[in-house]
Design a protein around this motif. Structure first.
Motif, PDB file in Angstrom:
ATOM      1  N   ILE A   8      41.520  26.965  69.309  1.00  0.00           N
ATOM      2  CA  ILE A   8      40.389  27.487  68.535  1.00  0.00           C
ATOM      3  C   ILE A   8      39.701  28.619  69.286  1.00  0.00           C
ATOM      4  CG2 ILE A   8      38.122  26.912  67.584  1.00  0.00           C
ATOM      5  CD1 ILE A   8      39.226  24.121  66.953  1.00  0.00           C
ATOM      6  N   ARG A   9      39.484  28.442  70.576  1.00  0.00           N
ATOM      7  CA  ARG A   9      38.858  29.512  71.364  1.00  0.00           C
ATOM      8  C   ARG A   9      39.674  30.795  71.281  1.00  0.00           C
ATOM      9  NH1 ARG A   9      37.816  25.784  76.592  1.00  0.00           N
ATOM     10  NH2 ARG A   9      35.599  25.262  76.311  1.00  0.00           N
ATOM     11  N   ALA A  10      40.990  30.668  71.441  1.00  0.00           N
ATOM     12  CA  ALA A  10      41.852  31.853  71.431  1.00  0.00           C
ATOM     13  C   ALA A  10      41.814  32.550  70.079  1.00  0.00           C
ATOM     14  CB  ALA A  10      43.284  31.464  71.787  1.00  0.00           C
ATOM     15  N   ALA A  11      41.876  31.773  69.013  1.00  0.00           N
ATOM     16  CA  ALA A  11      41.869  32.365  67.674  1.00  0.00           C
ATOM     17  C   ALA A  11      40.553  33.093  67.403  1.00  0.00           C
ATOM     18  CB  ALA A  11      42.104  31.279  66.624  1.00  0.00           C
ATOM     19  N   LEU A  12      39.445  32.458  67.705  1.00  0.00           N
ATOM     20  CA  LEU A  12      38.141  33.090  67.467  1.00  0.00           C
ATOM     21  C   LEU A  12      37.999  34.359  68.305  1.00  0.00           C
ATOM     22  CD1 LEU A  12      35.851  29.909  67.485  1.00  0.00           C
ATOM     23  CD2 LEU A  12      36.590  31.213  65.479  1.00  0.00           C
ATOM     24  N   ALA A  13      38.443  34.298  69.558  1.00  0.00           N
ATOM     25  CA  ALA A  13      38.302  35.443  70.460  1.00  0.00           C
ATOM     26  C   ALA A  13      39.111  36.644  70.004  1.00  0.00           C
ATOM     27  CB  ALA A  13      38.713  35.046  71.876  1.00  0.00           C
ATOM     28  N   GLN A  14      40.206  36.403  69.245  1.00  0.00           N
ATOM     29  CA  GLN A  14      40.986  37.537  68.764  1.00  0.00           C
ATOM     30  C   GLN A  14      40.699  37.854  67.295  1.00  0.00           C
ATOM     31  OE1 GLN A  14      44.638  35.225  69.914  1.00  0.00           O
ATOM     32  NE2 GLN A  14      45.548  36.238  68.161  1.00  0.00           N
ATOM     33  N   GLY A  15      39.547  37.360  66.817  1.00  0.00           N
ATOM     34  CA  GLY A  15      39.063  37.754  65.504  1.00  0.00           C
ATOM     35  C   GLY A  15      39.665  37.023  64.336  1.00  0.00           C
ATOM     36  N   MET A  16      40.194  35.822  64.566  1.00  0.00           N
ATOM     37  CA  MET A  16      40.724  35.009  63.475  1.00  0.00           C
ATOM     38  C   MET A  16      39.669  34.010  62.999  1.00  0.00           C
ATOM     39  SD  MET A  16      44.553  34.068  64.913  1.00  0.00           S
ATOM     40  CE  MET A  16      45.064  33.222  63.398  1.00  0.00           C
TER      41      MET A  16
ATOM     42  N   ALA B 245      32.361  32.088  67.335  1.00  0.00           N
ATOM     43  CA  ALA B 245      32.687  32.608  66.008  1.00  0.00           C
ATOM     44  C   ALA B 245      31.690  33.683  65.592  1.00  0.00           C
ATOM     45  CB  ALA B 245      32.701  31.468  64.992  1.00  0.00           C
ATOM     46  N   GLN B 246      30.420  33.433  65.837  1.00  0.00           N
ATOM     47  CA  GLN B 246      29.393  34.414  65.492  1.00  0.00           C
ATOM     48  C   GLN B 246      29.561  35.693  66.301  1.00  0.00           C
ATOM     49  OE1 GLN B 246      25.322  33.199  66.328  1.00  0.00           O
ATOM     50  NE2 GLN B 246      24.573  34.391  64.592  1.00  0.00           N
ATOM     51  N   GLN B 247      29.893  35.543  67.567  1.00  0.00           N
ATOM     52  CA  GLN B 247      30.088  36.700  68.444  1.00  0.00           C
ATOM     53  C   GLN B 247      31.190  37.613  67.934  1.00  0.00           C
ATOM     54  OE1 GLN B 247      30.956  35.582  72.511  1.00  0.00           O
ATOM     55  NE2 GLN B 247      31.785  37.601  73.011  1.00  0.00           N
ATOM     56  N   HIS B 248      32.230  37.023  67.336  1.00  0.00           N
ATOM     57  CA  HIS B 248      33.367  37.811  66.864  1.00  0.00           C
ATOM     58  C   HIS B 248      33.351  38.007  65.346  1.00  0.00           C
ATOM     59  CE1 HIS B 248      35.433  38.050  70.753  1.00  0.00           C
ATOM     60  NE2 HIS B 248      34.945  36.843  70.971  1.00  0.00           N
ATOM     61  N   ALA B 249      32.227  37.679  64.710  1.00  0.00           N
ATOM     62  CA  ALA B 249      32.021  37.915  63.277  1.00  0.00           C
ATOM     63  C   ALA B 249      33.098  37.262  62.415  1.00  0.00           C
ATOM     64  CB  ALA B 249      31.949  39.410  62.992  1.00  0.00           C
ATOM     65  N   VAL B 250      33.449  36.004  62.759  1.00  0.00           N
ATOM     66  CA  VAL B 250      34.417  35.244  61.968  1.00  0.00           C
ATOM     67  C   VAL B 250      33.821  33.881  61.642  1.00  0.00           C
ATOM     68  CG1 VAL B 250      36.474  36.420  62.820  1.00  0.00           C
ATOM     69  CG2 VAL B 250      35.555  34.450  64.084  1.00  0.00           C
ATOM     70  N   GLN B 251      34.495  33.155  60.763  1.00  0.00           N
ATOM     71  CA  GLN B 251      34.001  31.852  60.344  1.00  0.00           C
ATOM     72  C   GLN B 251      34.768  30.721  61.017  1.00  0.00           C
ATOM     73  OE1 GLN B 251      33.192  31.137  56.112  1.00  0.00           O
ATOM     74  NE2 GLN B 251      33.627  33.303  55.729  1.00  0.00           N
ATOM     75  N   LEU B 252      34.048  29.632  61.289  1.00  0.00           N
ATOM     76  CA  LEU B 252      34.618  28.381  61.762  1.00  0.00           C
ATOM     77  C   LEU B 252      34.176  27.305  60.781  1.00  0.00           C
ATOM     78  CD1 LEU B 252      35.939  26.409  63.795  1.00  0.00           C
ATOM     79  CD2 LEU B 252      33.782  26.465  65.088  1.00  0.00           C
ATOM     80  N   ARG B 253      35.144  26.663  60.132  1.00  0.00           N
ATOM     81  CA  ARG B 253      34.820  25.650  59.127  1.00  0.00           C
ATOM     82  C   ARG B 253      35.587  24.370  59.454  1.00  0.00           C
ATOM     83  NH1 ARG B 253      32.114  27.922  54.614  1.00  0.00           N
ATOM     84  NH2 ARG B 253      32.510  25.978  53.490  1.00  0.00           N
ATOM     85  N   MET B 254      34.952  23.214  59.186  1.00  0.00           N
ATOM     86  CA  MET B 254      35.536  21.949  59.626  1.00  0.00           C
ATOM     87  C   MET B 254      35.265  20.799  58.653  1.00  0.00           C
ATOM     88  SD  MET B 254      32.974  21.433  62.926  1.00  0.00           S
ATOM     89  CE  MET B 254      33.687  22.835  63.765  1.00  0.00           C
ATOM     90  N   GLU B 255      35.380  21.076  57.357  1.00  0.00           N
ATOM     91  CA  GLU B 255      35.138  20.041  56.349  1.00  0.00           C
ATOM     92  C   GLU B 255      35.948  18.773  56.612  1.00  0.00           C
ATOM     93  OE1 GLU B 255      33.194  18.265  54.075  1.00  0.00           O
ATOM     94  OE2 GLU B 255      32.966  20.254  53.156  1.00  0.00           O
TER      95      GLU B 255
END
Length: 345
Positions: A113-121, A142-152
């Motif tokens: 998850i860290r890797a994906a968020l850091a590369q803008g996924m 996620a906010q830092q890289h302007a992407v979403q993290l969702r965990m329903e």
């Protein structure tokens, strides 16, 4: 037509459930949501990470997985032995992280998850470990890289709990949450209410696949505890640690206790709860067996079903009941999160 390139890491029961839904609902996704999803990469611990830029064939992947054959038999793929290396080399629009839950250090899901968020996924996940142990860090990333993290899917599989509270109940002030958040323990307690013995019912649950060979995470309340940690952050903005939650499982519940509760028109349920105390700025967190009166909607939720009651200022009590586990059910939670992300693109 919107187009999303998807990566799934963790191609076990849950990852395969999402992949199956992408196939069976392909026409609906195109017609109702104007969305085309291309599964470009898949990984599991045994076979590593496979990638095909033009997209992987999902029926082929599911056939390989069902036959326990290497995913690397899929034609025309690139392969990395380690999923993290493959993810960093290939990227994509969205990562579905569906590896198994690890409540010690949340790995390997945390690194994925860290890797994906850091590369803008964007990231959607069914993995309770990272969500329970590091939600604050991951949402900040996620906010830092302007992407979403969702965990329903982390709380009640595809039953919409997080989206109900955060979106459907937007504007309310939630004061407390109480829930039956583990299907295994609810199945056992429901069966014990008919006069059956704990050990007999546990063995049956294991035979039916409702309980693991080592049922500790379920029957001792650790699974429900993880979900309480997730809800504490997402609903109340509080980062709790496992030690902050008072936990008691169901292994000490006797048939006599269950019978006595029934005689008093009550039912014993393993209840996970969060109660806000604004007067001293504390959040009380518990996972304990409780005798509930029959007037409580949670008392009538039986079998492997889950349920949660949300107490708030404007809606008083809202109870959501539905499945809390299952291949397709958990896959549905991931699909709903994927569609929510697509809607904002």
């Amino acid at each position: 037509m919107k187009h999303i390139c998807l990566s799934i890491i963790g191609f076990g029961v849950v990852g395969q459930g999402l992949a199956e839904l992408l196939t069976t609902k392909q026409a609906l996704l195109r017609h109702d949501f104007g969305l085309e999803v291309t599964l470009i990469s898949v990984a599991n611990a045994r076979h590593g990470f496979i990638y095909r830029e033009d997209g992987l064939d999902i029926p082929t992947l599911l056939e390989l997985a069902a036959a326990r054959r290497p995913l690397t038999e899929h034609p025309g793929i690139q392969h990395w032995a380690h999923p993290l290396d493959g993810l960093q080399a290939t990227g994509g629009d969205v990562l579905a992280e569906a590896t198994g839950t690890n409540l010690r250090d949340a790995e390997p899901g945390m690194s994925h998850i860290r890797a994906a968020l850091a590369q803008g996924m964007h990231v959607i996940t069914a993995n309770k470990g990272p969500a329970a142990l590091a939600a604050q860090e991951l949402f900040a990333l996620a906010q830092q890289h302007a992407v979403q993290l969702r965990m329903e899917s982390t709380v009640m599989a595809g039953t919409p709990v997080l989206s109900t509270i955060r979106e459907g109940m937007a504007g309310t002030s939630v004061s407390a949450i109480r829930g039956i958040l583990n299907g295994t323990t609810n199945y056992i307690l429901s069966a014990m209410s008919t006069g059956r013995d704990y050990r007999e019912v546990l063995a049956e649950a294991q035979a039916l696949g409702f309980a693991e060979a080592d049922p500790t995470a379920d029957v001792e309340g650790y699974d429900a505890l993880a979900k309480i940690l997730i809800l504490a952050f997402l609903v109340f903005g509080r980062s709790l640690k496992p030690a902050d939650v008072f936990r008691q499982g169901i292994t000490s519940i006797t048939g006599e206790q269950v019978r006595r509760a029934i005689e008093n028109d009550r039912r014993i349920k393993l209840i996970a709860s969060l109660v806000s105390h604004p007067e001293n700025d504390t959040l009380e967190a518990k996972v304990v067996p409780i005798e509930l009166p029959l007037s409580d909607p949670l008392s009538r939720v039986d079998g492997v079903m889950n349920a949660i009651t949300i107490h708030s200022d404007t809606l008083l009590e809202v109870t959501v009941i539905g499945p809390g586990a299952g291949r397709i059910q958990t896959g549905q939670g991931l699909l709903a999160d994927l569609l929510a992300i697509a809607h904002t693109q």
